[in-house]
Design an enzyme around this catalytic site. Structure first.
Site, short mmCIF file in Angstrom:
data_model
loop_
_atom_site.label_atom_id
_atom_site.label_comp_id
_atom_site.label_asym_id
_atom_site.label_seq_id
_atom_site.Cartn_x
_atom_site.Cartn_y
_atom_site.Cartn_z
N ARG A 90 23.21 41.24 33.13
CA ARG A 90 23.35 42.54 33.79
C ARG A 90 24.77 42.80 34.27
O ARG A 90 25.49 41.89 34.67
CB ARG A 90 22.38 42.62 34.98
CG ARG A 90 20.93 42.65 34.53
CD ARG A 90 19.95 42.47 35.69
NE ARG A 90 18.58 42.61 35.21
CZ ARG A 90 17.86 41.62 34.65
NH1 ARG A 90 18.40 40.42 34.50
NH2 ARG A 90 16.64 41.84 34.23
N HIS A 115 22.07 43.54 28.86
CA HIS A 115 22.18 43.07 27.46
C HIS A 115 22.87 44.07 26.53
O HIS A 115 22.44 44.28 25.40
CB HIS A 115 20.80 42.73 26.92
CG HIS A 115 20.17 41.52 27.54
ND1 HIS A 115 20.89 40.51 28.12
CD2 HIS A 115 18.86 41.17 27.67
CE1 HIS A 115 20.06 39.58 28.58
NE2 HIS A 115 18.83 39.96 28.33
N HIS A 186 18.62 35.32 22.46
CA HIS A 186 17.47 35.51 23.35
C HIS A 186 16.19 35.05 22.64
O HIS A 186 15.25 35.82 22.47
CB HIS A 186 17.34 36.96 23.78
CG HIS A 186 16.67 37.15 25.10
ND1 HIS A 186 15.54 36.45 25.45
CD2 HIS A 186 16.96 37.95 26.14
CE1 HIS A 186 15.15 36.84 26.66
NE2 HIS A 186 16.01 37.74 27.11
N ASP A 259 13.94 34.41 36.79
CA ASP A 259 14.81 35.22 35.94
C ASP A 259 16.21 35.08 36.53
O ASP A 259 16.80 36.04 37.02
CB ASP A 259 14.36 36.67 35.89
CG ASP A 259 14.99 37.46 34.75
OD1 ASP A 259 15.83 36.87 34.03
OD2 ASP A 259 14.67 38.65 34.59
N GLU A 323 18.76 31.01 28.04
CA GLU A 323 19.89 31.64 27.38
C GLU A 323 21.21 31.06 27.93
O GLU A 323 21.48 31.18 29.12
CB GLU A 323 19.88 33.14 27.63
CG GLU A 323 18.59 33.84 27.20
CD GLU A 323 18.37 35.10 28.02
OE1 GLU A 323 19.08 36.09 27.75
OE2 GLU A 323 17.51 35.10 28.92
#
Length: 359
Positions: A90, A115, A186, A259, A323
């Site tokens: 982000r 992304h 991803h 996350d 990731e």
């Protein structure tokens, strides 16, 4: 209906025989001497299938996602298996400054850019060449001003599938104007096999003493916190689900689970920085990278809206992502490692996902 632990049939090339934005979509399959294989489409540079042996020697497809180009196009989840760019993760409010000029990006994640923006690299058709049976080279020119990023960015990503069941990914990029660049892959994984249920009993270890806390929009505050004494302490093998619903933890509330970006301890490409094992399959994935961060996503936004391979839906937390990348919102966080790329420089980074078995 079957899951991939009972039927690991390779995706069909015909399911990717189409044209998008005037360019031919293809499915490329890389094989090694052990009989394992990985299938990748040049539509978004997506991992479509990755079949490796489980503890019984049975090929198991550990990639979660659709099995056709149409499935990816229609999916409400944009990022299944995709190459991510220009900027993975982000950027706060879709804005950043470079050399005194402010750039405004499309905001596609609440008030923020995620992304790469509205049409990130996951939606473009890359040029693909397969120099040998185990290697795929994808290239793409992201033109100056694409998604309002500056500079013509020439990108090359090389996938190599080795005989020891390692998926080796090398990224390169050059620019003709100062820009920001943070590329990643991803992959959505389930080491018990696509369609085998949730990932909460997978055991995970991450070589990180710290992580990056975020606000309700998943934007970093700018500080780095220790994982000790928190649900983010994966310094020892721990089930993903062991602490995922800790209501008292504000960070888990913000992410609806995990996350978050882990600040990796000192390492190089020869040192595993994360290891995760499927509880049913015994398949272990070790991650090696040159990147400083690892974003761990526990499938919190999966909503049973999209059909995956083998006839199953993308149910809640039936896959995870790990990731390798620079930190979120780095262009606005001067204390974070820089993601600035200048003319004359070459962006290079290297990540390996290695698959073995614990019996």
């Amino acid at each position: 209906m079957t899951d991939s632990t009972t039927a690991a049939a390779a995706p069909q090339a015909a399911a990717f025989d189409t044209t998008i934005d005037g360019k031919k979509v293809q499915l490329f399959t890389l094989k090694n001497k052990s009989g394992a294989q990985v299938s990748i489409t040049n539509y978004g540079g997506r991992l479509v299938s990755l079949q490796v042996p489980d503890k019984d020697g049975k090929l198991t497809d550990v990639i979660v996602g659709p099995g056709s180009a149409e499935g990816f196009v229609k999916s409400t989840e944009p990022y299944y298996g995709a190459l991510i760019g220009r900027y993975g993760n982000r950027i706060a409010k879709g804005k950043f400054k470079l050399e005194g000029k402010e750039y405004s990006l499309f905001t596609n994640n609440g008030a923020n850019t995620l992304h790469g923006g509205k049409k990130g690299f996951q939606y473009v058709v890359w040029d693909g060449t397969q120099p040998d049976s185990s290697t795929l080279v994808l290239t793409y020119l992201s033109k100056d001003g694409e998604e309002n990023f500056p500079g013509n960015l020439n990108v090359k990503v090389t996938y190599h599938f080795t005989d020891d069941n390692s998926l080796d990914i090398k990224y390169e990029a050059t620019t003709d104007k100062t820009t920001v660049c943070n590329l990643t892959s991803h992959g959505f994984f389930n080491l018990n096999g696509c369609g085998s249920g949730d990932i909460l009993k997978h055991v995970l270890q991450v070589d990180a003493d710290s992580y990056i806390p975020v606000d309700a929009g998943l934007i970093p505050f700018g500080r780095i916190d220790k994982v000790a004494g928190t649900p983010f302490d994966f310094s020892k093998l721990t089930e993903i689900g062991a602490r995922i619903d800790t209501n008292a933890n504000e960070q888990l509330k913000n992410g609806k689970g995990y996350d978050h970006n882990f600040v990796l301890n000192k390492h190089d490409i020869n040192k595993s920085i994360a290891s995760i094992t499927g509880d049913k399959s015994g398949i272990t994935m070790d991650i090696y990278t040159e990147e400083p961060g690892l974003q761990f996503y526990s499938g919190n936004f999966m909503q049973s809206k999209n059909e995956m391979k083998y006839g199953k839906m993308d149910d809640f937390r039936t896959s995870f992502a790990l990731e390798t990348q620079h930190y979120p919102d780095s262009p606005n966080q001067p204390s974070f490692p820089t993601t600035v790329l200048k003319p004359g420089e070459t962006y290079k980074t290297h990540t390996i996902y290695k698959f073995t078995v614990k019996k």
